[in-house]
Design an enzyme around this catalytic site. Structure first.
Site: not given
Ligand code: FAD
Length: 452
Positions: A7, A10, A32, A41-42, A132, A160, A245, A283, A299, A301, A305
């Site tokens: 992944g 963040h 990825e 997405s933030c 997203r 969102i 959600g 998340d 959920a 970022a 992090r």
């Molecule tokens: P994700 O962002 O869901 O990323 C997971 C990644 O893993 C993806 O790129 C996916 O393709 C990859 N992946 C998944 N499975 C596999 C696999 N099997 N093999 C290889 N790759 C894989 N948070 C804040 O704190 N502040 C904000 O202002 C904020 N604004 C936001 C605005 C929007 C519109 C959205 C949608 C979210 C926002 N968030 C914000 C939330 C934040 O984006 C998420 O909490 C954060 O992205 C979570 O990160 P993550 O690494 O858990 O997963």
């Protein structure tokens, strides 16, 4: 040592960064499944509103730069199964269809979440979008300048949904928000805040339909044109954005590591899963919620992090516990900027804790500073336990930017501070910035009176 990170958002990014910082000679493979690494997405709203010009700029890392730092980056390569007994992952390379196994010493997974689908009739019609990731960002951007789009319906009014509504209202479209709960942003703000914001939205051509879910989408020629709600409203919509959600992206992990009933990965405070050499972050996991000490779904970022760094340190053998978090977040709705942290009266029933709150209104700077010199009203709410006086949460809203106060309240929650600690706490004063008594002092002093 070989660490595989799954992944590139963040959580994954931060894990890679921490390994590079602490042990740059570690062999790092970073996977990825999408065609772009580290889209944030933030930053999507900034891109959709044209503040950030190119979609690829909404990112922290570029493959070339990461390669230079010694990371093997694999884009469009999906890890589709894990064999913990053999410490190996199975990789599906979408670039050429090939497959292979890779060995790991430690595996850090941040598979994230997908936007929830509603499962209602008509959801397969065209022009029903999500918000997203980079692909949706590109599609949404096209709609912001599509003159055929007059009416936009946003389903869900978390941050969102609110960002989506603001983007399209600013683009000149009529927006309707449909929400299960009574109030918009109900998980973030209490009624005295959301009443104002609902009116602000209305003033900007955004209608709010609370207390009603979507029962059906209707359309013509395969394209959506109407959202039908549980209260029988038929809302015109050329574009629907579902922001109702998330679901953790963990179905494929069912037989590999322990998941809870909702599919979130169970991890400990070191981010270890039921398989000790597999760490899970982001998340797809729950986080320790500072006001209660229990695990919660938040959920953000910020959490991903912090978990990413924690996982990396532990994977490298440096013991480090995840810091408890309070779900601190900030947002603006047109002229209003607001932030909140911890428990609100509107969310208190979810927790086994007694709450009491004190709300105060004050000016941002001393009363002698004219309004047009940047002296708007500030609405502030402090939530605490009436028995122990421990601070549990806060909310703030103003046309000025008073949001940073919530970082202080978050720290107060983390440190288990009491109302008494905050009432006379030392905060700076300068008329260009604030008042002799910071709004947090004012609220806590009032809370002490309320507690008598
Ligand atoms: P994700 O962002 O869901 O990323 C997971 C990644 O893993 C993806 O790129 C996916 O393709 C990859 N992946 C998944 N499975 C596999 C696999 N099997 N093999 C290889 N790759 C894989 N948070 C804040 O704190 N502040 C904000 O202002 C904020 N604004 C936001 C605005 C929007 C519109 C959205 C949608 C979210 C926002 N968030 C914000 C939330 C934040 O984006 C998420 O909490 C954060 O992205 C979570 O990160 P993550 O690494 O858990 O997963």
């Amino acid at each position: 040592m070989k660490v595989i990170v799954l992944g590139s958002s963040h959580g994954g990014y931060e894990a890679v960064r921490q390994i590079l910082l602490d042990k740059p000679d570690t062999e790092i493979q970073w996977y990825e499944k999408g065609d772009f690494i580290s889209f944030l997405s933030c930053g999507m709203q900034l891109y959709l509103e044209g503040v950030v010009k190119h979609v690829n700029d909404v990112s922290y890392a570029k493959p070339d730069q990461m390669h230079k730092e010694g990371v093997d980056v694999f884009v469009q390569q999906e890890i589709n199964s894990i064999d913990p007994a053999n410490h190996s992952v199975h990789v599906l390379n979408h670039n050429d269809g090939s497959e292979r196994d890779e060995h790991y010493d430690k595996l850090i997974i941040s598979p994230g979440a997908n936007p929830a689908t509603l499962g209602v009739k008509g959801e397969d019609l065209q022009n029903i979008y999500k918000m997203r990731g980079r692909d949706w960002a590109i599609k949404l951007k096209e709609k912001t300048v599509d003159h055929n789009v007059k009416n936009v319906a946003v389903i869900g009014s978390g941050y969102i949904g609110i960002e989506a509504a603001e983007v399209f209202a600013k683009a000149g479209m009529h927006v309707s928000i449909v929400e299960h709960n009574e109030r918009l942003l109900g998980a973030y703000l209490d009624k005295e805040f959301t009443d104002t914001l609902t009116n602000v939205m209305k003033d900007h051509n955004v209608d709010f339909y609370g207390n009603q879910g979507v029962t059906e989408y209707r359309g013509e020629d395969g394209k959506v044109n109407t959202v039908v709600t549980a209260k029988g409203n038929e809302i015109p919509a050329d574009l629907v954005i579902e922001a109702a959600g998330i679901r953790p992206n963990t179905e494929w992990l069912n037989d590999v590591i322990d998941l809870d009933d909702h599919g979130f990965i169970k991890n400990n405070e070191y981010m270890q899963t039921s398989e000790p050499d597999i760490y899970a972050i982001g998340d797809a996991t729950l986080v320790p919620f500072a006001p209660t000490g229990e695990k919660a779904v938040i959920a953000l970022a910020t959490n991903a992090r912090r978990e990413g760094r924690t996982a990396a340190m532990n994977a490298l053998g440096q013991e480090h516990k995840m810091v408890p978090v309070s779900g601190s977040s900030a947002l603006s709705v047109f002229d209003y900027k607001f932030a909140s942290t911890g428990i609100k009266e509107g969310t208190a029933s979810r927790f086994d804790v007694k709450t009491q709150s004190t709300t105060v209104t004050d000016t941002f700077r001393p009363a002698f500073v004219p309004d047009d010199a940047g002296n708007a009203k500030v609405l502030f709410k402090l939530t605490y336990n009436p028995d122990t006086h421990e601070i549990l949460g806060g909310q703030v809203m103003s046309k000025q930017d008073a949001t940073q106060n919530m970082n202080t309240i978050s720290l107060a929650i983390q440190a288990h501070m009491k109302v008494e600690d905050l009432a006379y706490a030392d905060f700076f004063f300068q008329p260009g910035f604030d008042r002799p008594w910071n709004i947090m002092n004012v609220a806590a002093q009032q809370a002490l009176k309320d507690l008598k």
